[in-house]
Design a protein around this motif. Structure first.
Motif, PDB file in Angstrom:
ATOM      1  N   ILE A  24       0.834  -1.194   0.000  1.00  0.00           N
ATOM      2  CA  ILE A  24       0.000   0.000   0.000  1.00  0.00           C
ATOM      3  C   ILE A  24       0.874   1.252   0.000  1.00  0.00           C
ATOM      4  O   ILE A  24       0.679   2.170  -0.784  1.00  0.00           O
ATOM      5  CB  ILE A  24      -0.954   0.007   1.215  1.00  0.00           C
ATOM      6  CG1 ILE A  24      -1.743  -1.316   1.273  1.00  0.00           C
ATOM      7  CG2 ILE A  24      -1.902   1.189   1.133  1.00  0.00           C
ATOM      8  CD1 ILE A  24      -2.547  -1.623   0.039  1.00  0.00           C
ATOM      9  N   ASP A  25       1.843   1.310   0.913  1.00  0.00           N
ATOM     10  CA  ASP A  25       2.847   2.372   0.960  1.00  0.00           C
ATOM     11  C   ASP A  25       4.097   1.803   1.608  1.00  0.00           C
ATOM     12  O   ASP A  25       4.225   0.580   1.749  1.00  0.00           O
ATOM     13  CB  ASP A  25       2.318   3.612   1.713  1.00  0.00           C
ATOM     14  CG  ASP A  25       1.740   3.278   3.081  1.00  0.00           C
ATOM     15  OD1 ASP A  25       2.377   2.496   3.822  1.00  0.00           O
ATOM     16  OD2 ASP A  25       0.669   3.795   3.426  1.00  0.00           O
ATOM     17  N   ASP A  26       5.017   2.681   2.009  1.00  0.00           N
ATOM     18  CA  ASP A  26       6.282   2.213   2.579  1.00  0.00           C
ATOM     19  C   ASP A  26       6.111   1.545   3.935  1.00  0.00           C
ATOM     20  O   ASP A  26       7.025   0.866   4.410  1.00  0.00           O
ATOM     21  CB  ASP A  26       7.262   3.390   2.727  1.00  0.00           C
ATOM     22  CG  ASP A  26       7.723   3.911   1.380  1.00  0.00           C
ATOM     23  OD1 ASP A  26       7.639   3.140   0.398  1.00  0.00           O
ATOM     24  OD2 ASP A  26       8.153   5.076   1.302  1.00  0.00           O
ATOM     25  N   PHE A  27       4.951   1.731   4.581  1.00  0.00           N
ATOM     26  CA  PHE A  27       4.762   1.216   5.931  1.00  0.00           C
ATOM     27  C   PHE A  27       3.585   0.244   6.052  1.00  0.00           C
ATOM     28  O   PHE A  27       3.359  -0.308   7.120  1.00  0.00           O
ATOM     29  CB  PHE A  27       4.541   2.381   6.918  1.00  0.00           C
ATOM     30  CG  PHE A  27       5.619   3.424   6.868  1.00  0.00           C
ATOM     31  CD1 PHE A  27       6.811   3.240   7.531  1.00  0.00           C
ATOM     32  CD2 PHE A  27       5.442   4.586   6.135  1.00  0.00           C
ATOM     33  CE1 PHE A  27       7.815   4.195   7.493  1.00  0.00           C
ATOM     34  CE2 PHE A  27       6.436   5.554   6.086  1.00  0.00           C
ATOM     35  CZ  PHE A  27       7.626   5.357   6.760  1.00  0.00           C
ATOM     36  N   THR A  28       2.842   0.030   4.986  1.00  0.00           N
ATOM     37  CA  THR A  28       1.636  -0.783   5.059  1.00  0.00           C
ATOM     38  C   THR A  28       1.604  -1.800   3.921  1.00  0.00           C
ATOM     39  O   THR A  28       1.866  -1.455   2.760  1.00  0.00           O
ATOM     40  CB  THR A  28       0.371   0.094   4.985  1.00  0.00           C
ATOM     41  OG1 THR A  28       0.462   1.135   5.956  1.00  0.00           O
ATOM     42  CG2 THR A  28      -0.877  -0.735   5.256  1.00  0.00           C
TER      43      THR A  28
END
Length: 317
Positions: A24-28
């Motif tokens: 989803i993004d760099d953290f998810t």
């Protein structure tokens, strides 16, 4: 085998599956459960990864989903860290080929700007290094700007207009010559590189016109990096022998894919059986049944085909 090793092994197997893990993004990250229809979310925190699955949430263990994310990040990092362009050593004299005896010796002014001059204390010769831009009247900045605009789907005449706004008088024919010259240089350079691709490849075809005749462009693309591995031009859609395409992809990368994704055309499956299929493990899996919705689709390849189609329309205009 310990429980930790079992989860680690399962996570590694999940990381190799196509479209199993979604970033989803760099953290998810989100991952589909293998036992039911639930989707688990993995978040990166200061204390490490946190998963919403019951195994991690209630038992507090490092689940296979977290291992899957870690293995996926390792693969991505390996691709990013691969060095494909070697640094140039300006201390080597191109005349006598003796290094460690070269010094800077002034600046040379020409129409394209200032170029550093070097002097070899061994052969007593002066030389300058202007990599790939030797004997070019235009500056490297002008040429690279034109190349960037060209690969952003701008026409030769639009590139000419842009350069004119920068105070550069140039014709669209000169822009065409730049593109032709440096695309050949790039192609020659890329032929010397062994790409570091993932185990999942996609293949598809699209048609185009050449002097009124219909041709088909068959392409092989890496799923992880979207690197265009190989291509082949054919005269037919369903009966064209694409085994040379698969063979070229194997020769360029030095391996076979673990997963091959294509549409339902029979010629893809026939070439897969001839070139990639084997009774030995690991065995290449061919996913040929494509749905618009579901776990397996060819949207990434269709997106690349769309970019080729945009370039074709621009050339027609």
């Amino acid at each position: 085998m310990e429980i930790k090793n079992i989860r680690e092994l399962k996570g590694q197997e999940m990381a190799k599956q196509v479209d199993c893990l979604k970033r989803i993004d760099d953290f998810t990250y989100r991952i589909q459960s293998q036992s039911h229809n639930n989707i688990y979310e993995i978040n990166s925190t200061e204390l490490g990864f946190v998963c919403s699955c019951p195994d991690h949430k209630f038992r507090g263990v490092k689940c296979k989903h977290i291992y899957c994310v870690e293995f996926s990040l390792q693969i991505r990092q390996t691709v990013k860290e691969q060095v494909v362009i070697k640094p140039v050593n300006v201390q080597d004299c191109p005349i006598c080929l003796i290094s460690d005896n070269v010094v800077k010796h002034g600046i040379r002014d020409n129409k394209s700007g200032q170029i550093q001059k070097f002097f070899c204390n061994c052969c007593r010769k002066w030389f300058s290094i202007n990599f790939a831009f030797e004997k070019m009247h235009a500056t490297p900045n002008m040429i690279t700007s034109a190349m960037q605009l060209y690969f952003s789907n701008e026409s030769y005449r639009n590139i000419k207009k842009f350069l004119e706004l920068q105070g550069v008088k140039i014709s669209h024919v000169a822009v065409y010559k730049w593109i032709t010259k440096y695309v050949k240089l790039m192609d020659k350079y890329l032929e010397q590189i062994k790409p570091n691709v993932s185990g999942a490849w996609r293949t598809d075809e699209l048609y185009f016109k050449v002097k009124g005749n219909t041709k088909y462009l068959y392409a092989l693309m890496d799923d992880e990096t979207r690197f265009w591995i190989a291509q082949q031009v054919g005269d037919s859609k369903f009966t064209e022998d694409v085994q040379p395409l698969f063979q070229k992809g194997k020769e360029l990368t030095g391996k076979k894919p673990l997963t091959l994704i294509s549409d339902g055309a029979k010629n893809f499956h026939q070439a897969y059986k001839k070139e990639y299929f084997t009774w030995k493990m690991p065995r290449t899996k061919h996913i040929s049944h494509i749905r618009l919705q579901g776990d397996h689709n060819n949207n990434k390849m269709e997106r690349l085909n769309g970019e080729v189609r945009d370039r074709e329309k621009l050339l027609e205009d």
